[in-house]
Design a protein around this motif. Sequence first.
Motif, PDB file in Angstrom:
ATOM      1  N   ALA A  73       2.876  -2.806  -2.402  1.00 60.59           N
ATOM      2  CA  ALA A  73       1.840  -2.975  -3.599  1.00 60.59           C
ATOM      3  C   ALA A  73      -0.223  -2.694  -2.331  1.00 60.59           C
ATOM      4  N   ALA A 104      -4.399  -7.205  -4.163  1.00 59.31           N
ATOM      5  CA  ALA A 104      -3.441  -7.979  -4.775  1.00 59.31           C
ATOM      6  C   ALA A 104      -1.596  -8.561  -4.868  1.00 59.31           C
ATOM      7  N   SER A 105      -1.690  -8.596  -3.525  1.00 58.69           N
ATOM      8  CA  SER A 105      -0.249  -8.633  -3.185  1.00 58.69           C
ATOM      9  C   SER A 105      -0.903  -9.507  -1.564  1.00 58.69           C
ATOM     10  N   TYR A 106      -0.174 -11.229  -1.634  1.00 58.44           N
ATOM     11  CA  TYR A 106      -0.279 -11.423  -0.285  1.00 58.44           C
ATOM     12  C   TYR A 106       0.924 -11.188   0.387  1.00 58.44           C
ATOM     13  N   THR A 107       1.294 -10.628  -0.528  1.00 57.15           N
ATOM     14  CA  THR A 107       3.112 -10.171   0.923  1.00 57.15           C
ATOM     15  C   THR A 107       2.686  -8.919   1.647  1.00 57.15           C
ATOM     16  N   ARG A 108       1.795  -8.411   1.213  1.00 57.50           N
ATOM     17  CA  ARG A 108       0.714  -7.094   1.786  1.00 57.50           C
ATOM     18  C   ARG A 108       0.242  -7.571   2.334  1.00 57.50           C
ATOM     19  N   GLN A 138       9.907  -4.846  -2.180  1.00 57.11           N
ATOM     20  CA  GLN A 138       8.893  -4.220  -3.529  1.00 57.11           C
ATOM     21  C   GLN A 138       6.830  -4.394  -3.521  1.00 57.11           C
ATOM     22  N   ARG A 139       6.859  -5.798  -3.187  1.00 55.13           N
ATOM     23  CA  ARG A 139       5.585  -6.222  -3.043  1.00 55.13           C
ATOM     24  C   ARG A 139       5.058  -5.695  -1.494  1.00 55.13           C
TER      25      ARG A 139
END
Length: 111
Positions: free
Chosen positions: A23, A27-31, A19-20
Amino acid sequence: MSESKPRVDFDALAAIVAQRAGADAGASYTRSLIEKGVAKCAQKLGEEAVETALAAVAADTKAVVSEAADLLYHLAVLLQVRGVPLEDIYAELGRRTAQSGLEEKASRPKG
């Protein structure tokens, strides 16, 4: 009475990472990590593996828990960026656990 904390298993973690991954990078460390590519994701996974091992040797259980959580997160990110479904991992684990570890290792191609 204290609130119970949610339990997140690896399937749930992988779903959160997926999901991330969609993003905004701001706004998203994952992205933002995924945008850096497979090599960076692999580097982060390696760093967390070493940190987990060092915490284990230091006999610091709290640090082992924390670093193992980081390790699993970065594994989920790497699997996401490589497009490897968890079902493939689970199938491989199922194949391997159908026999003893020594038998499984002996069956691997020599290289």
